[in-house]
Design a protein around this motif. Structure first.
Motif, mmCIF file in Angstrom:
data_model
loop_
_atom_site.group_PDB
_atom_site.id
_atom_site.type_symbol
_atom_site.label_atom_id
_atom_site.label_comp_id
_atom_site.label_asym_id
_atom_site.label_seq_id
_atom_site.Cartn_x
_atom_site.Cartn_y
_atom_site.Cartn_z
ATOM 1 N N LYS A 319 3.932 -8.793 9.737
ATOM 2 C CA LYS A 319 2.697 -9.159 10.429
ATOM 3 C C LYS A 319 1.481 -9.012 9.526
ATOM 4 N N ALA A 320 1.526 -8.038 8.614
ATOM 5 C CA ALA A 320 0.395 -7.803 7.712
ATOM 6 C C ALA A 320 0.432 -8.700 6.473
ATOM 7 N N GLY A 321 1.461 -9.503 6.360
ATOM 8 C CA GLY A 321 1.588 -10.385 5.198
ATOM 9 C C GLY A 321 1.980 -9.650 3.930
ATOM 10 N N LEU A 322 2.645 -8.498 4.074
ATOM 11 C CA LEU A 322 3.003 -7.673 2.924
ATOM 12 C C LEU A 322 4.491 -7.755 2.570
ATOM 13 N N ALA A 323 5.235 -8.600 3.248
ATOM 14 C CA ALA A 323 6.670 -8.741 2.968
ATOM 15 C C ALA A 323 6.937 -10.088 2.318
ATOM 16 N N ASP A 324 7.776 -10.074 1.292
ATOM 17 C CA ASP A 324 8.157 -11.313 0.612
ATOM 18 C C ASP A 324 9.283 -11.972 1.413
ATOM 19 N N LEU A 325 8.947 -13.015 2.152
ATOM 20 C CA LEU A 325 9.932 -13.686 2.998
ATOM 21 C C LEU A 325 10.617 -14.846 2.283
ATOM 22 N N HIS A 326 10.296 -15.025 1.005
ATOM 23 C CA HIS A 326 10.836 -16.179 0.282
ATOM 24 C C HIS A 326 11.750 -15.798 -0.876
ATOM 25 N N ASP A 327 11.988 -14.516 -1.067
ATOM 26 C CA ASP A 327 12.889 -14.064 -2.124
ATOM 27 C C ASP A 327 14.331 -14.260 -1.672
ATOM 28 N N SER A 328 15.034 -15.171 -2.313
ATOM 29 C CA SER A 328 16.416 -15.488 -1.919
ATOM 30 C C SER A 328 17.432 -14.951 -2.924
ATOM 31 N N SER A 329 16.981 -14.109 -3.873
ATOM 32 C CA SER A 329 17.888 -13.623 -4.906
ATOM 33 C C SER A 329 18.855 -12.566 -4.365
ATOM 34 N N HIS A 330 18.368 -11.750 -3.418
ATOM 35 C CA HIS A 330 19.137 -10.646 -2.831
ATOM 36 C C HIS A 330 19.589 -9.629 -3.877
ATOM 37 N N ALA A 331 18.906 -9.599 -5.009
ATOM 38 C CA ALA A 331 19.117 -8.520 -5.979
ATOM 39 C C ALA A 331 18.389 -7.288 -5.453
ATOM 40 N N PHE A 332 18.978 -6.125 -5.597
ATOM 41 C CA PHE A 332 18.335 -4.945 -5.039
ATOM 42 C C PHE A 332 18.703 -3.698 -5.826
ATOM 43 N N THR A 333 17.885 -2.687 -5.618
ATOM 44 C CA THR A 333 18.156 -1.362 -6.149
ATOM 45 C C THR A 333 17.703 -0.358 -5.107
ATOM 46 N N VAL A 334 18.115 0.888 -5.248
ATOM 47 C CA VAL A 334 17.619 1.940 -4.361
ATOM 48 C C VAL A 334 16.820 2.927 -5.196
ATOM 49 N N ARG A 335 15.946 3.652 -4.524
ATOM 50 C CA ARG A 335 15.024 4.552 -5.220
ATOM 51 C C ARG A 335 15.158 5.954 -4.629
ATOM 52 N N PRO A 336 16.087 6.769 -5.134
ATOM 53 C CA PRO A 336 16.212 8.145 -4.625
ATOM 54 C C PRO A 336 14.907 8.925 -4.711
ATOM 55 N N ARG A 337 14.128 8.656 -5.735
ATOM 56 C CA ARG A 337 12.781 9.208 -5.865
ATOM 57 C C ARG A 337 11.810 8.035 -5.895
ATOM 58 N N TRP A 338 10.840 8.049 -4.978
ATOM 59 C CA TRP A 338 9.969 6.882 -4.838
ATOM 60 C C TRP A 338 8.633 7.341 -4.293
ATOM 61 N N ASP A 339 7.585 7.165 -5.069
ATOM 62 C CA ASP A 339 6.246 7.555 -4.653
ATOM 63 C C ASP A 339 5.729 6.555 -3.626
ATOM 64 N N LEU A 340 5.219 7.051 -2.509
ATOM 65 C CA LEU A 340 4.726 6.181 -1.444
ATOM 66 C C LEU A 340 3.605 5.272 -1.930
ATOM 67 N N HIS A 341 2.833 5.745 -2.902
ATOM 68 C CA HIS A 341 1.703 4.924 -3.371
ATOM 69 C C HIS A 341 2.162 3.618 -4.015
ATOM 70 N N GLU A 342 3.413 3.553 -4.410
ATOM 71 C CA GLU A 342 3.924 2.322 -5.011
ATOM 72 C C GLU A 342 4.072 1.188 -3.992
ATOM 73 N N VAL A 343 4.057 1.499 -2.713
ATOM 74 C CA VAL A 343 4.146 0.451 -1.697
ATOM 75 C C VAL A 343 2.813 0.210 -1.021
ATOM 76 N N CYS A 344 1.757 0.871 -1.518
ATOM 77 C CA CYS A 344 0.432 0.680 -0.949
ATOM 78 C C CYS A 344 -0.172 -0.626 -1.425
ATOM 79 N N VAL A 345 -1.091 -1.158 -0.624
ATOM 80 C CA VAL A 345 -1.811 -2.370 -1.004
ATOM 81 C C VAL A 345 -2.714 -2.042 -2.176
ATOM 82 N N ALA A 346 -2.686 -2.884 -3.195
ATOM 83 C CA ALA A 346 -3.534 -2.654 -4.370
ATOM 84 C C ALA A 346 -5.001 -2.790 -3.967
ATOM 85 N N THR A 347 -5.818 -1.861 -4.461
ATOM 86 C CA THR A 347 -7.255 -1.907 -4.193
ATOM 87 C C THR A 347 -8.001 -1.894 -5.511
ATOM 88 N N ALA A 348 -9.174 -2.466 -5.483
ATOM 89 C CA ALA A 348 -9.990 -2.569 -6.706
ATOM 90 C C ALA A 348 -10.503 -1.196 -7.106
#
Length: 348
Positions: A319-348
């Motif tokens: 709904k917020a337009g933050l998901a890539d709905l056109h990626d058809s590669s289905h390549a993936f990885t998992v992140r056992p350690r993952w900083d939440l700021h990496e999924v934040c919207v970039a700000t100036a």
């Protein structure tokens, strides 16, 4: 749009269906507590194997409960991290396989984002912005949440999380696994004033937490009682459990209220497994009422890890337009350690 979500970051397998228009449609959850109890904690290999056994039956259950066919699903969301690597891989691979087979987009979700947004599944629903107190077995953080993908860390634990403090002190007291709920149940029979325990960093100028010293204080008190009388009476155990719970709740409550004053916000959201604690809820409800603010909690059944929060986070990102709905590669990885700021919207 209808989103199916998969959660498998640790010891709970969750699957859920969420509509961007109508909210939660159905969810199913399997807890591995009984399996891990014999080992006193989560065994990663056993957790991964159990996720494999449970995820497809839970998926069929959710689809049947909602009366939804696979052809009606528009997107797939899954926990990509943080968590146990093997456990994460189960949910991620099932989700990506589902998405590939149906030609659907697959959305990797940060586990903590799922928790942060889960109180929005409750009624009434909090509006942005708000302060979020995230308290679980692995995390204790205060966040400012201005919207989906807009998160500012205000403070966090410097050592043990609140849930860890519950579990570790419960283990010291011989209460078994999982320790947190057992300690809270025992505390109902005790007198918190019977023992004086420290409130670490209660009066610090920042919004950080520390709970390892509390665990040490409980251990010291246990040893002194055992030395003096050869062991604890049932009432002493209950009193010590109540004192431990009160110390943790006091610190969580004080820091949360300090965050409200510093930000000037009037809405507090509480998420994570410790958010189900009755005393924490009562203390925050009273304090926020006296401040003229509001406090919101995730539904009790959604406080622990679950698929609903992951499906909902996926739907919110769409709904917020933050998901890539056109990626058809289905390549993936998992992140056992993952900083939440990496999924934040970039700000100036």
């Amino acid at each position: 749009m209808i989103v199916i979500g998969f959660e498998s970051s640790c010891d709970e397998t969750g699957v859920a269906l969420v509509s961007t228009e109508h909210g939660l449609l159905a969810h199913a959850l399997h807890s591995q507590i009984a399996m891990h109890e014999a080992y006193g904690g989560v065994v990663p290999e056993l957790a991964s194997r159990d996720h494999i056994r449970r995820v497809l039956p839970l998926t069929r259950e959710v689809l049947a409960t909602a009366g939804i066919g696979m052809d009606q699903i528009d997107a797939v969301a899954y926990t990509a991290g943080p968590g146990l690597a093997g456990a994460l891989l189960v949910g991620a691979s099932v989700a990506q396989s589902f998405a590939w087979a149906r030609g659907l987009p697959a959305i990797p979700i940060h586990h903590l984002e799922g928790h942060l947004l889960s109180p929005l599944l409750a009624t009434p629903q909090p509006a942005f912005p708000f302060v979020a107190l995230l308290v679980s077995g692995g995390h204790t953080q205060l966040m400012r949440v201005d919207g989906v993908g807009s998160y500012e860390l205000l403070g966090e634990t410097l050592d043990d999380a609140a849930g860890e403090a519950f579990d570790k002190t419960a283990k010291l007291m011989g209460l078994g696994y999982p320790g947190g709920p057992a300690l809270s149940r025992l505390a109902e029979q005790g007198d918190a004033a019977a023992f004086e325990l420290p409130r670490p960093m209660l009066h610090s100028r920042d919004l950080d937490f520390s709970f390892s010293g509390l665990k040490t204080a409980v251990l010291t008190r246990l040893r002194s009682l055992e030395k003096a009388s050869g062991g604890l009476s049932e009432q002493q155990r209950a009193d010590l459990a109540a004192a431990t719970e009160a110390a943790i709740v006091d610190v969580l409550g004080a820091k949360a209220l300090k965050a409200m004053r510093q930000t000037g916000l009037k809405r507090l959201v509480v998420a994570g497994g410790v958010g189900a604690n009755r005393h924490l809820r009562a203390q925050l409800l009273g304090a926020m009422k006296s401040m003229g603010g509001q406090v919101f909690f995730a539904p009790l059944e959604l406080c622990t890890d679950n698929g609903a929060m992951i499906a909902y986070a996926g739907a919110m990102r769409i709904k917020a337009g933050l998901a890539d709905l056109h990626d058809s590669s289905h390549a993936f990885t998992v992140r056992p350690r993952w900083d939440l700021h990496e999924v934040c919207v970039a700000t100036a």
